[in-house]
Design a protein around this motif. Structure first.
Motif: not given
Ligand code: 26W
Length: 721
Positions: A156-159, A169-174, A231-233
């Motif tokens: 959640e904290d890296e969305k 839109v929220n992009a939530v990572p798994y 994410d990469i940036v």
């Protein structure tokens, strides 16, 4: 991973009265406790793909953790057979070859210790589950998460926040661990924040025949691209703040076909937001991105309409326009002819759309095809202009498959036999298999190999009996054609050959046919009318031949249901003959061909895709090649091809093909079979009759099926080569 601690805890686990799902979650969660992702290296490769056809991870992960054998034994002591987890469905977040290749690359990157990170979409529904009703394919939503998803961790904290003109839109990572010499991460994003937002990660390849469908596709592709870039940036800025001079040195981004190409304008947008000029941002993009092309089929080459883009991604559209302007300027400066400028143009005026492939080719530092022949074709045709002026950008990277899954896991018996011959090193460095070249198998080894193949067939036949209720008896040669259903892969040609085999057998022409079973596995896209007709036709043929007690002792067929990665593992280990019969020039590479080959099947195929390299490596005498080569096909396309003439000259083939319309089989009045017949004899508005040249190759195909059948009887020679 502290293996012993994990195994100790596993031993203490109480398994009583727990079902497969409960055990699956408890054991997987326990393993996850002992897995740490490796420290992200400073220099990383990132693989962006709209599909990851991961398949079942349970066994693969335990194998990669080096505990599969021990877990199996501990469970057995507790009265649980590890095969119990076959019930747990595959995570089918992909369609076919492109998605499975992505998964194999992730497996291999971790296994050999490369910092290779995957970015994808965590679809709520993966590829549909296939059912057959009276021989027709029916699609059932694939609610793969009903088993839980213990191998992913929600972060959640890296969305990321993904912004469209009309919604946020929220992009939530798994995060899913990729386990090997290092532990990398496959990061799958889930779209959240509203009902509309959730649709973006709802389903794989939503239909794009309406404007809304197209918009949803664009949203999906941008969602994946922007989340990955963000994410990469973010990771980079933690190290270097706003100083982008190291960005290209520390990041390479592989675009798996054109679906993630929005990552290019998105990176430029983000760099400009951080104060870079367009020029410097463009320069960085040209160092960072590489592009893999997987197909030359026109319908698969994506063009996005600029009006649609402006509606939901105006900034991205503007950047694409600027990229196009830069491309035009550079092409002119570098002396591209007007034809070359037009062919290489990112913006295709006549379609008011951006060619995502041309955009990728202009920006990419490296461009690769996925087999030698395919890489030649894209240099000569698709991207001829760019190749003429920048040949250094083009490479071939023939596909590979993860031997951990396709040999070690799928065929432990053959793996053990290999270990005996050449040691275990091949399990990490597959090229060790070359040691077999300097080596002539002894009678005893051949006998062992034949025994292993027999065992895998038994296992497969038992599984099929349970899963399909079809009993395949006795010693048979197994021909297998398992892959997505598409006209160019020519399952229809196999159908005609199977029908001809049956007729000839019936008429007593094949006295000494080695008992054979033809095994099909394929899913058709839900909207692909002809593909669904071919599935029905094959099922009708199988019904006919299996019911005939005069001949079914020597010829039967089976069409497995819900062909997926786990089914493929069983089939590739058991088959004797791998059918790879696409029209030359159209299968970019194929990867099933490699999986069958590494399990000791011979390839019966055309000179297409990676079959060509397989024949080179394994020797023409070890494979059964037939059919027109790509240059002949291209000549036939120019004219002079007469499919109806073929039918007139070959009455025995005419009899088989006519069954599409003479009432031998029924398609329930749906018109599938008549349409298939017309596609071969009349054609359609968008193609000439028999546009995959089935009748050009059919007779050679049939003779080759018989040749391999006859040769199979001398089993030792058959496997020796
Ligand atoms: C629905 C839009 C679409 C169109 C094409 C989605 C996906 C594609 C892919 C390009 C299709 C695909 O999976 N291609 C296969 O990629 C494999 C991996 O490189 C190759 O081995 C196969 O030959 C190629 O057909």
């Amino acid at each position: 991973m502290e293996r012993e601690l994990f195994l100790q805890e596993l031993r203490k686990l109480d398994l009583h009265g727990k079902d497969a799902k409960r055990l699956y979650n408890e054991i997987s969660s326990l393993a996850m406790k002992y897995i740490q992702a490796s420290e992200k290296a400073k220099r990383c490769a990132h693989y962006l793909s709209i599909e990851f056809l991961i398949g079942r991870v349970f066994y693969n992960n335990l194998l990669e953790l080096g505990v599969l054998q021990e877990v199996s034994e501990i469970l057995k002591e507790k009265g649980v057979d590890i095969a119990l987890f076959e019930e747990i469905e595959d995570a089918a977040l992909g369609n076919g070859g492109l998605g499975r290749l992505a998964a194999c690359y992730m497996d291999s990157g971790a296994a050999v210790g490369i910092p290779l990170y995957g970015y994808g979409i965590r679809y709520k529904y993966g590829l549909f589950r296939q059912k057959f009703e009276d021989g027709f394919q029916k699609e059932v939503p694939d609610d793969w998460q009903r088993f839980g998803d213990p191998w992913s961790i929600r972060k959640e904290d890296e969305k990321q926040i993904i912004r469209f003109a009309d919604m946020q839109v929220n992009a939530v990572p798994y995060d899913m661990p990729l386990i090997g010499k290092r532990v990398n991460v496959l990061r799958l994003y889930q779209a959240e924040g509203s009902e509309n937002a959730e649709k973006i990660s709802g389903v794989l390849y939503p239909p794009d025949d309406t404007e809304d469908g197209k918009l949803l596709r664009i949203r999906q592709e941008y969602f994946l691209s922007a989340a990955a870039i963000g994410d990469i940036v973010r990771a980079y800025e933690k190290r270097h703040g706003n100083d982008y001079k190291y960005f290209a040195a520390e990041n390479s981004i592989q675009l798996n076909d054109t679906h993630p190409v929005f990552a290019i304008p998105e990176l430029i947008r983000v760099l400009q937001e951080r104060g870079q000029t367009f020029r410097s941002a463009l320069k960085i993009a040209k160092q960072v991105f590489n592009y893999t092309n997987h197909t030359i089929l026109p319908e698969a080459l994506e063009h996005w309409n600029v009006r649609l883009l402006k509606k939901i991604l105006p900034e991205i559209a503007d950047i694409l326009v600027k990229i196009n302007t830069s491309a035009k300027y550079i092409h002119k400066k570098e002396g591209y002819t007007p034809q070359e400028c037009a062919a290489a143009s990112a913006y295709v005026h006549s379609r008011r759309a951006f060619s995502m492939a041309n955009t990728a080719v202009f920006i990419a530092n490296k461009i690769n095809g996925v087999a030698e022949i395919h890489s030649e074709i894209i240099k000569r045709d698709l991207f001829a202009a760019e190749y003429a002026h920048h040949p250094e950008k083009f490479e071939n990277v023939t596909n590979g498959v993860a031997q951990r899954r396709w040999l070690e896991l799928a065929n432990p018996e053959l793996s053990a036999l290999l270990d005996e011959q050449i040691g275990q090193e091949w399990r990490v460095h597959f090229e060790e298999l070359n040691k077999l070249n300097a080596y002539t198998a002894t009678e005893e080894t051949l006998a062992e190999f034949i025994q292993v193949k027999g065992k895998k067939k038994e296992q497969l036949f038992r599984y099929i009996e349970k899963a399909e209720g079809v009993k395949i008896g006795g010693e048979r040669i197994v021909y297998a054609q398992v892959k997505r259903l598409h006209e160019y892969k020519r399952q229809l040609m196999t159908a005609f050959a199977l029908l001809r085999l049956y007729y000839d057998l019936k008429e007593g022409k094949l006295k000494d046919l080695t008992p054979s079973v033809f095994l099909f596995g394929a899913k058709s896209a839900p909207s692909y009318f002809r593909a669904k007709g071919i599935i029905k036709y094959i099922n009708e043929i199988i019904k006919l031949i299996n019911a005939d007690t005069e001949t079914n002792g020597r010829l039967t067929g089976v069409f497995v249901t819900e062909y997926n990665v786990s089914y493929a593992e069983k089939i590739v280990a058991a088959a004797d003959v791998s059918l790879q019969v696409s029209t030359a020039g159209l299968e970019a590479s194929g990867t099933g061909n490699m999986k069958f080959m590494m399990n000791g099947a011979v390839t019966l195929g055309t000179m297409d895709g990676a079959n060509i390299e397989i024949v080179e490596k394994a020797g023409k005498e070890n494979n059964y090649i037939f059919g027109a080569h790509v240059d002949e096909i291209e000549n036939l396309r120019k004219g002079g091809y007469d499919p109806n003439g073929f039918l007139k000259e070959h009455l025995e083939w005419n009899k088989a093909v006519k069954t599409l319309i003479d009432g031998t089989f029924s398609d329930g009045g749906e018109g599938y079979f008549r349409e298939l017949y017309n596609s071969l004899t009349i054609g359609a508005s968008w193609h000439k009759p028999d546009h995959y040249f089935i009748f050009r190759d059919l007779d050679e195909y049939y003779q080759t099926i018989l040749r391999v059948n006859a040769y199979y009887r001398f089993r030792a020679d058959f496997v020796a080569n």
